[in-house]
Design an enzyme around this catalytic site. Structure first.
Site, PDB file in Angstrom:
ATOM      1  N   ASP A  71      43.987 120.296  49.456  1.00  0.00           N
ATOM      2  CA  ASP A  71      44.093 119.767  50.813  1.00  0.00           C
ATOM      3  C   ASP A  71      45.495 119.873  51.388  1.00  0.00           C
ATOM      4  O   ASP A  71      45.759 119.368  52.481  1.00  0.00           O
ATOM      5  CB  ASP A  71      43.650 118.304  50.834  1.00  0.00           C
ATOM      6  CG  ASP A  71      42.150 118.147  50.638  1.00  0.00           C
ATOM      7  OD1 ASP A  71      41.391 118.758  51.407  1.00  0.00           O
ATOM      8  OD2 ASP A  71      41.730 117.412  49.723  1.00  0.00           O
ATOM      9  N   GLU A  76      49.638 117.444  58.165  1.00  0.00           N
ATOM     10  CA  GLU A  76      49.818 116.274  59.025  1.00  0.00           C
ATOM     11  C   GLU A  76      49.619 114.968  58.263  1.00  0.00           C
ATOM     12  O   GLU A  76      50.227 113.949  58.603  1.00  0.00           O
ATOM     13  CB  GLU A  76      48.831 116.327  60.195  1.00  0.00           C
ATOM     14  CG  GLU A  76      48.934 115.126  61.119  1.00  0.00           C
ATOM     15  CD  GLU A  76      47.849 115.129  62.185  1.00  0.00           C
ATOM     16  OE1 GLU A  76      48.210 115.134  63.366  1.00  0.00           O
ATOM     17  OE2 GLU A  76      46.664 115.125  61.833  1.00  0.00           O
ATOM     18  N   ASP A  77      48.784 114.989  57.227  1.00  0.00           N
ATOM     19  CA  ASP A  77      48.508 113.763  56.497  1.00  0.00           C
ATOM     20  C   ASP A  77      49.692 113.289  55.658  1.00  0.00           C
ATOM     21  O   ASP A  77      49.736 112.137  55.241  1.00  0.00           O
ATOM     22  CB  ASP A  77      47.283 113.938  55.598  1.00  0.00           C
ATOM     23  CG  ASP A  77      45.999 114.053  56.391  1.00  0.00           C
ATOM     24  OD1 ASP A  77      45.890 113.390  57.440  1.00  0.00           O
ATOM     25  OD2 ASP A  77      45.114 114.814  55.974  1.00  0.00           O
ATOM     26  N   ARG A  96      45.620 113.455  46.645  1.00  0.00           N
ATOM     27  CA  ARG A  96      46.505 113.996  47.667  1.00  0.00           C
ATOM     28  C   ARG A  96      47.918 113.417  47.616  1.00  0.00           C
ATOM     29  O   ARG A  96      48.807 113.901  48.325  1.00  0.00           O
ATOM     30  CB  ARG A  96      45.904 113.760  49.065  1.00  0.00           C
ATOM     31  CG  ARG A  96      44.544 114.406  49.254  1.00  0.00           C
ATOM     32  CD  ARG A  96      44.205 114.568  50.714  1.00  0.00           C
ATOM     33  NE  ARG A  96      45.189 115.425  51.372  1.00  0.00           N
ATOM     34  CZ  ARG A  96      45.239 115.629  52.685  1.00  0.00           C
ATOM     35  NH1 ARG A  96      44.354 115.043  53.465  1.00  0.00           N
ATOM     36  NH2 ARG A  96      46.155 116.408  53.225  1.00  0.00           N
ATOM     37  N   ARG A 142      41.141 105.895  54.088  1.00  0.00           N
ATOM     38  CA  ARG A 142      42.402 106.520  53.675  1.00  0.00           C
ATOM     39  C   ARG A 142      43.635 105.714  54.083  1.00  0.00           C
ATOM     40  O   ARG A 142      44.719 105.925  53.540  1.00  0.00           O
ATOM     41  CB  ARG A 142      42.499 107.924  54.266  1.00  0.00           C
ATOM     42  CG  ARG A 142      41.354 108.860  53.860  1.00  0.00           C
ATOM     43  CD  ARG A 142      41.394 109.211  52.382  1.00  0.00           C
ATOM     44  NE  ARG A 142      40.367 110.184  52.027  1.00  0.00           N
ATOM     45  CZ  ARG A 142      40.509 111.492  52.152  1.00  0.00           C
ATOM     46  NH1 ARG A 142      41.629 112.003  52.613  1.00  0.00           N
ATOM     47  NH2 ARG A 142      39.531 112.310  51.797  1.00  0.00           N
ATOM     48  N   HIS A 172      39.126 110.440  59.597  1.00  0.00           N
ATOM     49  CA  HIS A 172      40.366 109.913  60.161  1.00  0.00           C
ATOM     50  C   HIS A 172      40.151 109.537  61.624  1.00  0.00           C
ATOM     51  O   HIS A 172      39.199 110.002  62.259  1.00  0.00           O
ATOM     52  CB  HIS A 172      41.471 110.973  60.122  1.00  0.00           C
ATOM     53  CG  HIS A 172      41.998 111.270  58.756  1.00  0.00           C
ATOM     54  ND1 HIS A 172      42.126 112.565  58.277  1.00  0.00           N
ATOM     55  CD2 HIS A 172      42.454 110.463  57.765  1.00  0.00           C
ATOM     56  CE1 HIS A 172      42.636 112.535  57.048  1.00  0.00           C
ATOM     57  NE2 HIS A 172      42.837 111.270  56.718  1.00  0.00           N
ATOM     58  N   CYS A 257      45.275 118.491  62.183  1.00  0.00           N
ATOM     59  CA  CYS A 257      45.757 118.195  60.835  1.00  0.00           C
ATOM     60  C   CYS A 257      46.435 119.383  60.167  1.00  0.00           C
ATOM     61  O   CYS A 257      47.034 119.237  59.095  1.00  0.00           O
ATOM     62  CB  CYS A 257      44.648 117.647  59.952  1.00  0.00           C
ATOM     63  SG  CYS A 257      43.179 118.651  59.889  1.00  0.00           S
TER      64      CYS A 257
END
Length: 263
Positions: A71, A76-77, A96, A142, A172, A257
């Site tokens: 991932d 962006e995460d 992640r 998350r 999200h 993202c």
């Protein structure tokens, strides 16, 4: 952080991106069934996505690929930028969390201050929607209450308002809603629990149409899979560019993202 000007007189904005891992197909899934992902096509689509920004004079900075993290392309995460502050996140998905540290050097290069969400807080950048000086924070599987509270403690002294938004129908917050250049929030209504939390909300006809990236004050980029939404936004006077992101959409990703916009 000084803003450079392009030859066309536009402010030069910075974009952080990370190429997809060849293990992309093994990425996390929460709300979708797993289907085959074409890694070669994903790499081609990622390159086309990046070229759109280069065409609009964005300073594109490529974070080294995270081959061990399927991932990782959803950069962006891992980090969210507010003015001259970059906040390194702490993803809610344990698989992640290893993505974050490798983004640090790129973040340090574009801001003057760095902060980090710490245990027991979790926060993913896909849950943070910036509209003016308001940061809407999705409370999802998350991003937890502690993560949102840590972000609030960082931002409110800097003049930001933080508004928590419940999200249970999408991965999200920005899987369900994003914002146009004028601050209007758009979203696919079946995925949005409470549209009243936003000052202005416009529903879009396709789930893939809920995600737009603002390229400049009159231009947005969105998925090629949402033609009806494209026409809706053009009817509002916007220039709408589209690009295919099918391989990322299979993994609950979207145009937002795949990058961190430093504005």
């Amino acid at each position: 952080m000084a803003t450079e000007q392009t030859a066309a007189g536009r402010p030069r904005r910075t974009l952080l991106v990370r190429p997809p891992s060849t293990r992309l197909a093994d990425g996390e899934l929460t709300h979708l069934e797993r289907v085959p992902v074409d890694a070669d096509l994903a790499a081609e689509q990622w390159q086309r996505y990046v070229e759109v920004f280069r065409g609009y004079d964005w300073d594109v900075r490529v974070v080294p690929a995270a081959e061990a993290h399927p991932d990782g392309v959803f950069v962006e995460d891992a980090v969210v930028v507010f003015d001259d502050l970059a906040v390194l996140t702490r993803p809610g998905a344990l698989t992640r969390q290893g993505e974050v540290e490798s983004v640090r050097p790129a973040a340090e290069a574009v801001v003057t201050e760095l902060a980090q969400i710490t245990e027991p807080g979790t926060l993913e950048g896909g849950d943070v929607l910036k509209v003016g000086r308001t940061a809407y924070v999705g409370r999802t599987a998350r991003t937890n209450a502690d993560g949102a509270a840590q972000l609030r403690a960082l931002l409110e002294p800097r003049g930001w308002r933080v508004v928590e938004v419940p999200v249970t129908r999408a991965l999200h917050l920005k899987s369900a809603v994003t914002a146009l250049p004028d601050g209007t929030v758009i979203g696919y209504a079946p995925l949005v629990e409470d549209t009243g939390v936003f000052d202005a909300f416009v529903p879009v006809p396709e789930a893939e149409g809920s995600a737009v990236v603002v390229l400049d004050e009159s231009t947005v980029l969105m998925s090629a899979a949402a033609p009806a939404t494209t026409e809706l936004l053009r009817g509002r006077g916007l220039t709408v560019l589209t690009t295919p992101v099918t391989e990322f959409e299979k993994l609950e990703g979207c145009v937002t993202c795949l990058s961190v916009r430093v504005r």
